[in-house]
Write a protein that holds these residues in place. Structure first.
Motif, mmCIF file in Angstrom:
data_model
loop_
_atom_site.group_PDB
_atom_site.id
_atom_site.type_symbol
_atom_site.label_atom_id
_atom_site.label_comp_id
_atom_site.label_asym_id
_atom_site.label_seq_id
_atom_site.Cartn_x
_atom_site.Cartn_y
_atom_site.Cartn_z
ATOM 1 N N PHE A 185 0.803 -1.220 0.000
ATOM 2 C CA PHE A 185 0.000 0.000 0.000
ATOM 3 C C PHE A 185 0.837 1.271 0.000
ATOM 4 N N VAL A 186 2.083 1.201 0.473
ATOM 5 C CA VAL A 186 2.909 2.410 0.491
ATOM 6 C C VAL A 186 3.144 2.930 -0.924
ATOM 7 N N ASP A 187 3.297 2.026 -1.899
ATOM 8 C CA ASP A 187 3.494 2.451 -3.282
ATOM 9 C C ASP A 187 2.225 3.087 -3.847
ATOM 10 N N ILE A 188 1.078 2.544 -3.493
ATOM 11 C CA ILE A 188 -0.188 3.120 -3.948
ATOM 12 C C ILE A 188 -0.381 4.514 -3.362
ATOM 13 N N VAL A 189 -0.117 4.651 -2.057
ATOM 14 C CA VAL A 189 -0.294 5.946 -1.400
ATOM 15 C C VAL A 189 0.680 6.978 -1.956
ATOM 16 N N ASN A 190 1.918 6.583 -2.243
ATOM 17 C CA ASN A 190 2.881 7.517 -2.822
ATOM 18 C C ASN A 190 2.416 8.014 -4.184
ATOM 19 N N SER A 191 1.905 7.107 -5.004
ATOM 20 C CA SER A 191 1.377 7.497 -6.313
ATOM 21 C C SER A 191 0.168 8.407 -6.158
ATOM 22 N N PHE A 192 -0.703 8.053 -5.210
ATOM 23 C CA PHE A 192 -1.884 8.871 -4.915
ATOM 24 C C PHE A 192 -1.465 10.268 -4.470
ATOM 25 N N LEU A 219 -5.372 6.333 -10.397
ATOM 26 C CA LEU A 219 -6.807 6.171 -10.613
ATOM 27 C C LEU A 219 -7.598 6.613 -9.384
ATOM 28 N N ALA A 220 -7.129 6.220 -8.209
ATOM 29 C CA ALA A 220 -7.823 6.608 -6.982
ATOM 30 C C ALA A 220 -7.878 8.126 -6.847
ATOM 31 N N ALA A 221 -6.784 8.797 -7.188
ATOM 32 C CA ALA A 221 -6.727 10.256 -7.081
ATOM 33 C C ALA A 221 -7.716 10.921 -8.032
ATOM 34 N N TYR A 222 -7.725 10.486 -9.282
ATOM 35 C CA TYR A 222 -8.615 11.112 -10.269
ATOM 36 C C TYR A 222 -10.077 10.776 -9.994
ATOM 37 N N MET A 223 -10.342 9.543 -9.548
ATOM 38 C CA MET A 223 -11.723 9.177 -9.205
ATOM 39 C C MET A 223 -12.259 10.054 -8.078
ATOM 40 N N GLU A 247 -21.953 12.244 3.440
ATOM 41 C CA GLU A 247 -21.838 13.183 2.321
ATOM 42 C C GLU A 247 -20.395 13.375 1.862
ATOM 43 N N ILE A 248 -19.425 12.818 2.600
ATOM 44 C CA ILE A 248 -18.009 13.002 2.273
ATOM 45 C C ILE A 248 -17.587 12.022 1.193
ATOM 46 N N PRO A 249 -17.045 12.495 0.064
ATOM 47 C CA PRO A 249 -16.609 11.597 -1.001
ATOM 48 C C PRO A 249 -15.500 10.655 -0.517
ATOM 49 N N CYS A 250 -15.605 9.391 -0.881
ATOM 50 C CA CYS A 250 -14.615 8.401 -0.462
ATOM 51 C C CYS A 250 -14.260 7.481 -1.626
ATOM 52 N N ILE A 251 -12.992 7.077 -1.664
ATOM 53 C CA ILE A 251 -12.539 6.049 -2.595
ATOM 54 C C ILE A 251 -11.879 4.945 -1.780
ATOM 55 N N GLY A 252 -12.319 3.716 -1.976
ATOM 56 C CA GLY A 252 -11.726 2.578 -1.297
ATOM 57 C C GLY A 252 -10.704 1.889 -2.182
ATOM 58 N N VAL A 253 -9.598 1.462 -1.594
ATOM 59 C CA VAL A 253 -8.576 0.689 -2.304
ATOM 60 C C VAL A 253 -8.569 -0.714 -1.721
ATOM 61 N N ASP A 254 -8.860 -1.697 -2.548
ATOM 62 C CA ASP A 254 -9.036 -3.091 -2.103
ATOM 63 C C ASP A 254 -10.148 -3.186 -1.068
ATOM 64 N N LEU A 255 -11.139 -2.324 -1.211
ATOM 65 C CA LEU A 255 -12.236 -2.248 -0.261
ATOM 66 C C LEU A 255 -13.489 -1.786 -0.999
ATOM 67 N N VAL A 256 -14.533 -2.606 -0.995
ATOM 68 C CA VAL A 256 -15.774 -2.269 -1.702
ATOM 69 C C VAL A 256 -16.565 -1.252 -0.889
#
Length: 342
Positions: free
Chosen positions: A80-87, A305-309, A144-153
């Motif tokens: 997840f550290v690589d995903i968060v760094n990219s995000f 993708l998570a950032a743009y979504m 009401e707060i926008p959320c994006i889950g990573v490996d989480l539905v």
């Protein structure tokens, strides 16, 4: 000395989350507690940094980062550290800063993420998957707060999620073993009930059926986490069987590292005696002996993708979505390449 929300909570004999709820006008706090906290705030001259009244009109340009779960992953997790760094890089280019939420103080009960997100007035959140999700994650998802889950539905009206196609992850592993001639395949799985672990397990069972391979119950053992020690413990159980499996699919690279350690301790060779495939393609896969064959998940793409979504939901109020990233088999030395004889 500046009075903080923690000082107010200590003086009132309540949690900081309760003080935050009162500041943000939540209705689920008793009137006596509310009046006590408000009285202390008045006596001390405490003024909150943000207020609920400004939430609809004032943008903070802050994105909350939450590592979810009572048994949670954290910022040091090698996947997840690589995903968060990219995000981080991508949302930074879009004008946002990150606010990391801690849940260490709340392991015994639950953390009130929604109250804290409202208090800090975050514009949205990225939520990183963990096991045994707290009820407060569900509450935040439905808010009401926008959320994006990573490996989480997530299923809220202003939420979306993305993950690697974990069914394809397992399918690619079984296909590769099949092409190498393996017909009895073991699975070292993650904890039962973990969404990603369950998807990889179910994908494994489905793929065996697609290739007409037997499901050998004693060859399917699930550990207590995706960590190395869990993989080591499970592999030791497989090695104690009367007939040791010749091919092992580990649900994570860390579990595969532990399995390799157990195999070596048993005096067996990899891949001559036991072939093994992991999942995640951590950097360490290239340097372990022998280098690990694994399934690559495009962590940089997932972060972007998570950032743009999330930005689209915040800025453009676009509809929520779910995305599945295509996995890729990376062949190294723990499970050789099959020979194409046609």
């Amino acid at each position: 000395m500046r009075i903080t929300i923690k000082d107010i909570a200590r003086l009132a004999g309540v949690s900081p989350a309760t003080v935050s709820k009162i500041i943000n006008n939540y209705s689920d706090v008793g009137e006596a507690t509310k009046q006590k906290v408000l009285s202390i705030m008045e006596e001390t001259g405490y003024r909150p940094t943000h207020s609920a009244q400004s939430l609809a009109t004032k943008k903070s340009n802050l994105i909350g980062v939450i590592f979810a779960g009572k048994i949670n992953v954290d910022i040091n997790d090698p996947f997840f550290v690589d995903i968060v760094n990219s995000f981080k890089k991508t949302v930074g280019s879009l004008g946002y800063d990150l606010l990391f939420f801690s849940n260490e103080k709340f392991q015994a009960t639950d953390d009130d993420y929604l109250a804290r997100c409202r208090y800090y007035q975050v514009d949205g959140c990225i939520i990183i998957s963990g096991d045994e999700l707290q009820p407060s994650i569900i509450e935040l998802d439905r808010s009401e707060i926008p959320c994006i889950g990573v490996d989480l539905v997530l299923s809220g009206e202003r939420s979306g999620y993305l993950m690697t196609d974990n069914y394809k992850v397992s399918s690619k592993v079984i296909e590769h073993f099949y092409l190498l001639g393996h017909r009895s395949i073991a699975h070292i799985g993650g904890k039962k009930g973990s969404p990603i672990s369950d998807m990889r397990y179910n994908g494994f069972i489905r793929a065996l059926g697609e290739y007409g391979l037997p499901i050998i119950e004693e060859y399917i053992i699930r550990g207590d986490s995706f960590k190395e020690q869990s993989g080591y413990n499970v592999m030791k159980k497989l090695l104690s069987l009367p007939e040791v499996p010749k091919a092992v699919y580990a649900a994570s690279d860390l579990m595969a590292f532990g399995a390799i350690r157990a195999i070596k301790e048993a005096g067996l060779r990899i891949p001559e005696d036991i072939a093994i495939v992991g999942c995640d393609d951590l950097d360490a896969c290239r340097y372990i002996d022998p280098p690990l064959t694994t399934i690559s998940q495009d962590k940089e793409k997932m972060g972007k993708l998570a950032a743009y979504m999330l930005s689209d939901i915040i800025e453009k109020n676009l509809g929520t979505s779910s995305l599945f990233v295509e996995p890729e088999l990376i062949v190294r030395k723990t499970c050789g390449a099959y020979i194409k004889d046609f």
